[in-house]
Design a protein around this motif. Structure first.
Motif, PDB file in Angstrom:
ATOM      1  N   MET A 112     -47.027 -23.336  44.921  1.00 56.56           N
ATOM      2  CA  MET A 112     -45.675 -23.744  44.546  1.00 56.56           C
ATOM      3  C   MET A 112     -45.383 -23.404  43.085  1.00 56.56           C
ATOM      4  O   MET A 112     -44.245 -23.137  42.708  1.00 56.56           O
ATOM      5  N   ALA A 113     -46.418 -23.408  42.232  1.00 59.99           N
ATOM      6  CA  ALA A 113     -46.230 -22.998  40.839  1.00 59.99           C
ATOM      7  C   ALA A 113     -45.896 -21.512  40.766  1.00 59.99           C
ATOM      8  O   ALA A 113     -44.986 -21.099  40.037  1.00 59.99           O
ATOM      9  N   VAL A 114     -46.623 -20.703  41.531  1.00 56.69           N
ATOM     10  CA  VAL A 114     -46.351 -19.266  41.560  1.00 56.69           C
ATOM     11  C   VAL A 114     -44.956 -18.995  42.119  1.00 56.69           C
ATOM     12  O   VAL A 114     -44.285 -18.035  41.716  1.00 56.69           O
ATOM     13  N   ALA A 115     -44.494 -19.849  43.034  1.00 56.96           N
ATOM     14  CA  ALA A 115     -43.161 -19.676  43.613  1.00 56.96           C
ATOM     15  C   ALA A 115     -42.078 -19.713  42.532  1.00 56.96           C
ATOM     16  O   ALA A 115     -41.061 -19.014  42.638  1.00 56.96           O
ATOM     17  N   THR A 116     -42.284 -20.513  41.483  1.00 58.62           N
ATOM     18  CA  THR A 116     -41.285 -20.548  40.401  1.00 58.62           C
ATOM     19  C   THR A 116     -41.236 -19.214  39.664  1.00 58.62           C
ATOM     20  O   THR A 116     -40.173 -18.788  39.208  1.00 58.62           O
ATOM     21  N   LEU A 117     -42.385 -18.547  39.536  1.00 57.51           N
ATOM     22  CA  LEU A 117     -42.409 -17.231  38.898  1.00 57.51           C
ATOM     23  C   LEU A 117     -41.649 -16.213  39.735  1.00 57.51           C
ATOM     24  O   LEU A 117     -41.030 -15.286  39.207  1.00 57.51           O
ATOM     25  N   GLN A 118     -41.691 -16.411  41.045  1.00 58.99           N
ATOM     26  CA  GLN A 118     -40.954 -15.517  41.937  1.00 58.99           C
ATOM     27  C   GLN A 118     -39.458 -15.824  41.872  1.00 58.99           C
ATOM     28  O   GLN A 118     -38.632 -14.919  41.780  1.00 58.99           O
ATOM     29  N   CYS A 119     -39.094 -17.102  41.931  1.00 55.82           N
ATOM     30  CA  CYS A 119     -37.678 -17.492  41.907  1.00 55.82           C
ATOM     31  C   CYS A 119     -36.998 -17.075  40.605  1.00 55.82           C
ATOM     32  O   CYS A 119     -35.823 -16.700  40.603  1.00 55.82           O
ATOM     33  N   SER A 120     -37.727 -17.165  39.511  1.00 62.66           N
ATOM     34  CA  SER A 120     -37.143 -16.838  38.209  1.00 62.66           C
ATOM     35  C   SER A 120     -37.101 -15.341  37.943  1.00 62.66           C
ATOM     36  O   SER A 120     -36.542 -14.914  36.928  1.00 62.66           O
ATOM     37  N   GLY A 121     -37.703 -14.543  38.821  1.00 62.19           N
ATOM     38  CA  GLY A 121     -37.662 -13.090  38.666  1.00 62.19           C
ATOM     39  C   GLY A 121     -38.779 -12.528  37.811  1.00 62.19           C
ATOM     40  O   GLY A 121     -38.826 -11.318  37.573  1.00 62.19           O
ATOM     41  N   ILE A 122     -39.714 -13.361  37.365  1.00 58.71           N
ATOM     42  CA  ILE A 122     -40.799 -12.887  36.496  1.00 58.71           C
ATOM     43  C   ILE A 122     -41.665 -11.863  37.223  1.00 58.71           C
ATOM     44  O   ILE A 122     -41.996 -10.804  36.679  1.00 58.71           O
TER      45      ILE A 122
ATOM     46  N   ILE B   5     -36.644 -24.618  46.990  1.00 55.16           N
ATOM     47  CA  ILE B   5     -37.831 -25.465  47.141  1.00 55.16           C
ATOM     48  C   ILE B   5     -38.194 -25.623  48.615  1.00 55.16           C
ATOM     49  O   ILE B   5     -39.370 -25.548  49.001  1.00 55.16           O
ATOM     50  N   VAL B   6     -37.188 -25.826  49.459  1.00 56.83           N
ATOM     51  CA  VAL B   6     -37.450 -26.011  50.892  1.00 56.83           C
ATOM     52  C   VAL B   6     -38.064 -24.752  51.506  1.00 56.83           C
ATOM     53  O   VAL B   6     -39.028 -24.823  52.282  1.00 56.83           O
ATOM     54  N   GLU B   7     -37.519 -23.585  51.146  1.00 52.08           N
ATOM     55  CA  GLU B   7     -38.043 -22.335  51.711  1.00 52.08           C
ATOM     56  C   GLU B   7     -39.480 -22.086  51.270  1.00 52.08           C
ATOM     57  O   GLU B   7     -40.343 -21.746  52.080  1.00 52.08           O
ATOM     58  N   HIS B   8     -39.755 -22.245  49.984  1.00 53.95           N
ATOM     59  CA  HIS B   8     -41.106 -21.989  49.491  1.00 53.95           C
ATOM     60  C   HIS B   8     -42.092 -23.040  49.980  1.00 53.95           C
ATOM     61  O   HIS B   8     -43.245 -22.716  50.280  1.00 53.95           O
ATOM     62  N   LEU B   9     -41.649 -24.282  50.054  1.00 52.90           N
ATOM     63  CA  LEU B   9     -42.525 -25.323  50.587  1.00 52.90           C
ATOM     64  C   LEU B   9     -42.862 -25.032  52.048  1.00 52.90           C
ATOM     65  O   LEU B   9     -43.991 -25.264  52.498  1.00 52.90           O
ATOM     66  N   GLY B  10     -41.879 -24.507  52.790  1.00 49.83           N
ATOM     67  CA  GLY B  10     -42.137 -24.135  54.176  1.00 49.83           C
ATOM     68  C   GLY B  10     -43.182 -23.041  54.273  1.00 49.83           C
ATOM     69  O   GLY B  10     -44.098 -23.107  55.116  1.00 49.83           O
ATOM     70  N   ASP B  11     -43.090 -22.032  53.402  1.00 51.01           N
ATOM     71  CA  ASP B  11     -44.084 -20.957  53.403  1.00 51.01           C
ATOM     72  C   ASP B  11     -45.470 -21.488  53.046  1.00 51.01           C
ATOM     73  O   ASP B  11     -46.473 -21.128  53.674  1.00 51.01           O
ATOM     74  N   VAL B  12     -45.536 -22.341  52.026  1.00 52.98           N
ATOM     75  CA  VAL B  12     -46.817 -22.897  51.603  1.00 52.98           C
ATOM     76  C   VAL B  12     -47.392 -23.815  52.680  1.00 52.98           C
ATOM     77  O   VAL B  12     -48.597 -23.799  52.955  1.00 52.98           O
ATOM     78  N   ALA B  13     -46.520 -24.599  53.319  1.00 50.07           N
ATOM     79  CA  ALA B  13     -46.977 -25.526  54.360  1.00 50.07           C
ATOM     80  C   ALA B  13     -47.631 -24.777  55.513  1.00 50.07           C
ATOM     81  O   ALA B  13     -48.584 -25.272  56.131  1.00 50.07           O
ATOM     82  N   GLN B  14     -47.131 -23.575  55.826  1.00 53.15           N
ATOM     83  CA  GLN B  14     -47.754 -22.781  56.881  1.00 53.15           C
ATOM     84  C   GLN B  14     -49.217 -22.492  56.548  1.00 53.15           C
ATOM     85  O   GLN B  14     -50.093 -22.620  57.406  1.00 53.15           O
ATOM     86  N   THR B  15     -49.473 -22.134  55.282  1.00 61.25           N
ATOM     87  CA  THR B  15     -50.850 -21.879  54.855  1.00 61.25           C
ATOM     88  C   THR B  15     -51.686 -23.147  54.895  1.00 61.25           C
ATOM     89  O   THR B  15     -52.836 -23.147  55.345  1.00 61.25           O
ATOM     90  N   LEU B  16     -51.103 -24.256  54.431  1.00 59.59           N
ATOM     91  CA  LEU B  16     -51.856 -25.509  54.374  1.00 59.59           C
ATOM     92  C   LEU B  16     -52.211 -26.024  55.759  1.00 59.59           C
ATOM     93  O   LEU B  16     -53.349 -26.448  56.002  1.00 59.59           O
ATOM     94  N   PHE B  17     -51.248 -26.001  56.686  1.00 56.42           N
ATOM     95  CA  PHE B  17     -51.531 -26.483  58.038  1.00 56.42           C
ATOM     96  C   PHE B  17     -52.521 -25.571  58.758  1.00 56.42           C
ATOM     97  O   PHE B  17     -53.351 -26.026  59.544  1.00 56.42           O
TER      98      PHE B  17
END
Length: 496
Positions: A353-363, A98-110
């Motif tokens: 962050m929703a798409v990040a779960t698809l990545q983490c789960s291997g989908i 969660i921390v890693e993906h939130l960091g990636d998303v935060a870069q886009t948001l900021f």
């Protein structure tokens, strides 16, 4: 659980697409989708761990892409043992993934917040009127070509997201009929995405491929400039047929503030020179971002925040000299922040962050592997990935593809010539840059540029599907066809 996650994502996506009939803002749907997917994922990941221990590495990675990272985390954090598999997985998901993906998303948001604030600052002071006053073309069709050509080349220099923001704000000064402005805005989305595809700094996916060394500037520009141009020209021509006649005379629509019974706009309290300097300063701050990144290798959001801070200081000094002007007539950056569409920011947060779960789960990784096994042809795979990128964020799709292949050595290519497609500047990576960048135009929420324009202009998702999806696909297919002919017929015939 995988089936449940996919079904839930499709349901959430449908709610986002149907926000107007449902009368539920897409940001709310995206945030709920994000929370539910992460909740399901954390329980699903716990169930996997006991099974993973009995598998070899490749089997484990196919079910849990982060298996190696998970093992390192467990050995470092729980070296003493005595912790259940349940606690290990919960710690890994909450403290790492969660921390890693939130960091990636935060870069886009900021980055988005910084760029939108800079553009709002220029706009509220009337800086864009310096440009719009010089655009005297009244023909609606000719104006569309002017706007889209500027967007196409500007997005290659800045990036498609920033360019979409700037051009949409300019559009508000030129076109006042909402329906017609939506037609121009749809064309801007397509032009921005097409322009970003042939530049190493024009789109986040090309940046990813470029930074990893899979493509080079010398490879992208000559190979993708014509396909990208076709991806813009074809739909813009078709969209221009929706417009007829000439635009009415421009009228001012800046917000008014009252001072001593006289209506004042923020643009009225600055001189022509200050307005011009703000425009130049703001554009320079945006242009500085890719330069800053190439020099420091820091994420783009740091560069845009630096530019925003510099503009903030400049405006504070500028307004400090205007002590005879009431505070209500001054458009400080704190006021511009109130004009930012933070609902769009929250939508970005939720959907990414929703798409990040698809990545983490291997989908997503399994989808990419299935395409390789089932289809095999690199051109068809990339084309399909481009279409999928209009539904699922193109960043994790491209990231999944990057993780599937390594750059082959000369000896490996000599032994198996088909591996040449995966070499640096090979057809797979080059065509992937085009398809992932341009394919996002098929749906308005398929790209960052589309999402931000949707938020700024409140464009209806269904309206975009009816008016622009087929147009965008025509351009996408035309550019893709030219690229295949270029690589399979034209270049071999010329001996290139």
């Amino acid at each position: 659980m995988i089936v449940l996650m996919v079904a839930l994502f499709i349901l959430g996506y449908a709610c986002i697409a149907l926000e107007h009939p449902l009368k539920i803002d897409k940001s709310a749907s995206a945030l709920i989708l994000c929370a539910l997917l992460w909740t399901i994922y954390i329980f699903y990941a716990q169930d996997l761990v006991p099974t993973l221990g009995s598998m070899d590495l490749e089997q484990a990675k196919s079910l849990f892409p982060s298996f190696e990272e998970f093992n390192r985390f467990v050995h470092e954090k729980f070296a003493d043992g005595g912790v259940s598999a349940h606690e290990q997985v919960v710690a890994f998901v909450t403290e790492v993934q969660i921390v890693e993906h939130l960091g990636d998303v935060a870069q886009t948001l900021f980055y988005l917040i910084g760029a939108m604030t800079i553009v709002e600052l220029i706009d509220i002071h009337g800086g864009f009127t310096i440009i719009t006053d010089k655009i005297t073309e009244r023909s609606k069709r000719k104006l569309m070509w002017i706007v889209c050509i500027i967007t196409f080349f500007m997005s290659a220099i800045l990036d498609n997201l920033t360019t979409a923001i700037v051009m949409t704000m300019l559009l508000r000064k030129l076109v006042f009929d909402q329906h017609e402005r939506w037609i121009y805005a749809g064309s801007i989305i397509i032009s921005a995405n097409a322009g970003g595809a042939f530049s190493p700094i024009g789109d986040v996916t090309t940046i990813m491929l470029w930074v990893k060394g899979l493509v080079t500037t010398g490879g992208l520009l000559p190979n993708l400039i014509i396909p990208s141009l076709l991806a813009m020209v074809v739909p813009v021509y078709l969209a221009s047929l929706m417009l007829k006649g000439e635009l009415p005379k421009q009228v001012q629509d800046d917000e008014d503030v009252e001072m001593q019974g006289v209506a004042l706009r923020p643009a009225d309290v600055v001189t022509e020179g200050e307005r011009r300097h703000l425009l130049q300063f703001g554009v320079a701050a945006l242009l500085f971002v890719p330069i800053f990144k190439s020099i420091t290798h820091l994420p783009p959001f740091i560069g845009v925040l630096f530019g925003l801070g510099a503009l903030w200081v400049y405006t504070e000094i500028m307004y400090h000299r205007k002590k005879d002007i009431p505070e209500g007539a001054k458009a400080r950056i704190t006021r511009c922040l109130g004009r930012i569409d933070f609902a769009t920011i929250l939508f970005f947060l939720g959907i990414l962050m929703a798409v990040a779960t698809l990545q983490c789960s291997g989908i997503l990784q399994n989808l990419a592997a299935w395409l390789q096994t089932t289809i095999g042809n690199v051109f068809v795979i990339d084309f399909v990935i481009g279409v999928l990128s209009s539904v699922v964020d193109n960043v994790p799709l491209v990231a999944g593809c990057m993780g599937m292949y390594d750059i082959p050595t000369a000896a490996q290519i000599a032994a198996d010539p088909s591996l040449a497609d995966f070499a640096r500047d090979g057809n797979f990576w080059m065509f992937l840059a085009y398809c992932a960048g341009v394919g996002g135009s098929l749906l308005i929420i398929g790209s960052a540029a589309g999402v931000v324009v949707m938020g700024l202009e409140h464009i209806n998702f269904v309206w975009y599907v009816k008016k622009f999806t087929l147009l965008a696909f025509a351009g996408y297919a035309a550019g893709a066809l030219f690229y295949v002919l270029q690589e399979m017929v034209i270049c071999p015939a010329l001996g290139i």
